[in-house]
Design an enzyme around this catalytic site. Sequence first.
Site, short mmCIF file in Angstrom:
data_model
loop_
_atom_site.label_atom_id
_atom_site.label_comp_id
_atom_site.label_asym_id
_atom_site.label_seq_id
_atom_site.Cartn_x
_atom_site.Cartn_y
_atom_site.Cartn_z
CG ASN A 133 -25.96 -26.65 -14.99
OD1 ASN A 133 -26.68 -25.52 -15.82
ND2 ASN A 133 -25.46 -26.56 -13.97
NE ARG A 191 -32.33 -20.76 -10.43
CZ ARG A 191 -31.32 -21.70 -9.96
NH1 ARG A 191 -31.63 -22.52 -9.59
NH2 ARG A 191 -30.26 -21.22 -10.24
CE LYS A 213 -25.64 -15.90 -24.31
NZ LYS A 213 -25.63 -17.54 -24.53
CD GLU A 248 -28.57 -17.47 -8.35
OE1 GLU A 248 -27.65 -18.21 -7.49
OE2 GLU A 248 -29.75 -16.97 -7.95
NE ARG A 251 -29.44 -33.26 -8.24
CZ ARG A 251 -30.03 -32.03 -8.39
NH1 ARG A 251 -31.02 -31.85 -9.24
NH2 ARG A 251 -29.48 -31.23 -7.84
CB CYS A 277 -23.48 -23.94 -9.46
SG CYS A 277 -25.41 -23.96 -9.34
CD GLU A 327 -18.71 -24.74 -10.05
OE1 GLU A 327 -18.17 -24.04 -10.74
OE2 GLU A 327 -19.92 -24.95 -9.49
CD GLU A 379 -31.80 -17.11 -10.62
OE1 GLU A 379 -31.44 -18.36 -10.54
OE2 GLU A 379 -31.98 -16.34 -11.64
#
Length: 498
Positions: free
Chosen positions: A169, A177, A192, A268, A296, A302, A399, A476
Amino acid sequence: MTITSPEASVDAAERDLLERVPTGLFVGGRWTPSRSGGTLDVADPSTGRVLTTIASADPEDGLAALDAACAAADDWARTPPRRRAEILRRAWELLQERRDEFALLITLEMGKPLHEAQGEVTYGGEFLRWFSEEAVRITGRYGINPEGTGRTIVSHHPVGPCLLITPWNFPLAMATRKIAPALAAGCTVVVKPAELTPLTTLFFARVLEDAGVPAGVVNVIPTNSSKTVSAPIIAEPRLRKLSFTGSTEVGKVLLRQAAENVLRTSMELGGNAPFLVFEDADLDAAVEGALLAKFRNSGEACTAANRFLVQRSVVREFSDRVAARVEAMRVGRGTEQGVQVGPLIDARAVAKTSALVADAVSRGAEVRTGGDALPGEGTFFAPTVVTEVPADSDLFRTEIFGPVLSIVPFDDEDEAVRLANGTEYGLAAYVYTRDLARGQRMMEGLETGMLGLNAGVISNASAPFGGVKQSGLGREGGVEGIHEYLTTKYTMTPDPTI
Ligand code: ADP
């Protein structure tokens, strides 16, 4: 003289860019095909057409990448922090120079509108700049033990070779990050990238090469069989750290694999962010914040607001205003001028979004605008507003990862908090209120890793990004981010004066 139409020149620019994206695996500083000759097609979600074909790593390629990361580990750990900082800073500068190319590439393989892709280049780039600044501030401490008999020295050291698994995404930002803090800390990495959007990471590996990152410090292995390539790397005792961004479901699988060698992990994972609007909120700001927090990235984030909990006295006005704005949104290929919402990543995402809306409707929810996939090529879903969403519907509990704004009314603050916290997730939350004390109560009462208080966008390289509950482990970004890649060592030494 040839006159080219604007469309033709755009296509030429796209073709030219795609021809310059590396198509090999990046292992030990060399671009190579896969040992087994496997390949992976990368498609444009706005047309379904294949953009390019790249090498797909097999398990042996994965282990070769780990070998390269291990071979480079000692030298990189001993490279002076200032040098590591300068390389990361140079990478940030090069990214700025190539920002239009990166933005276009992100849009092509992921679908988001070009202006959002530009925003991702800025945001993603900031991790390079931020961690170039943090690289030289890895401090320790020296102290006297309580008995006065000894001295304690606390120092931090690179954790060692890392496997970084990123999602589709935010193809650039999710890579930077992780890569930037790892390199700043002195760790080498195997990256990866997601099979749906590997091109940006490959193109970024070029930036790192040009910035002076030594061979083997960063290795990139796109693959169409994530599981079979990742599992042997995770099983290798030489790997010291796994950092993953993706679904909670896959995160749990990886945590089980990581348990075997008691691997350090950063996770995450998914979210189910509540967006609370109280009757004392500035409704103009709440509407703007809602549109940003929801649409957005087509809702494919997430941190995307997933459940809009709105106080009953303002729910009608809030719903009417957002519905009017959403109805007017322009949907299309991200490269087109004025497009606000791009396609979803693939047909599976469209099917999931459709099913969630259908389930809510079957339980009594009302679709105010949108509600369906769009016909024609590409995987588009109409920006949608749904009201009267029952709290037991899948739309409320899952989600969504799509452009669906679902609204549930509440009566008082206690009910709002209970609904907001009634989820196994705890990544992000948003609150709109003008009452300072209420804002503080929300800060303390909401089970979340991140809170937007009268703010619809929260991500920032200088802030610790991460969740509580099943949304993950670790942080992060921020001053916390580098510690995910450092171990703590304590040394005891006697009082030197006796
Ligand atoms: P999403 O639902 O956002 O697609 P996933 O959790 O499926 O997220 O994927 C995130 C990343 O994890 C991608 O790079 C994907 O290839 C990778 N992945 C998915 N399944 C596995 C697995 N079993 N082992 C290792 N990596 C995986």
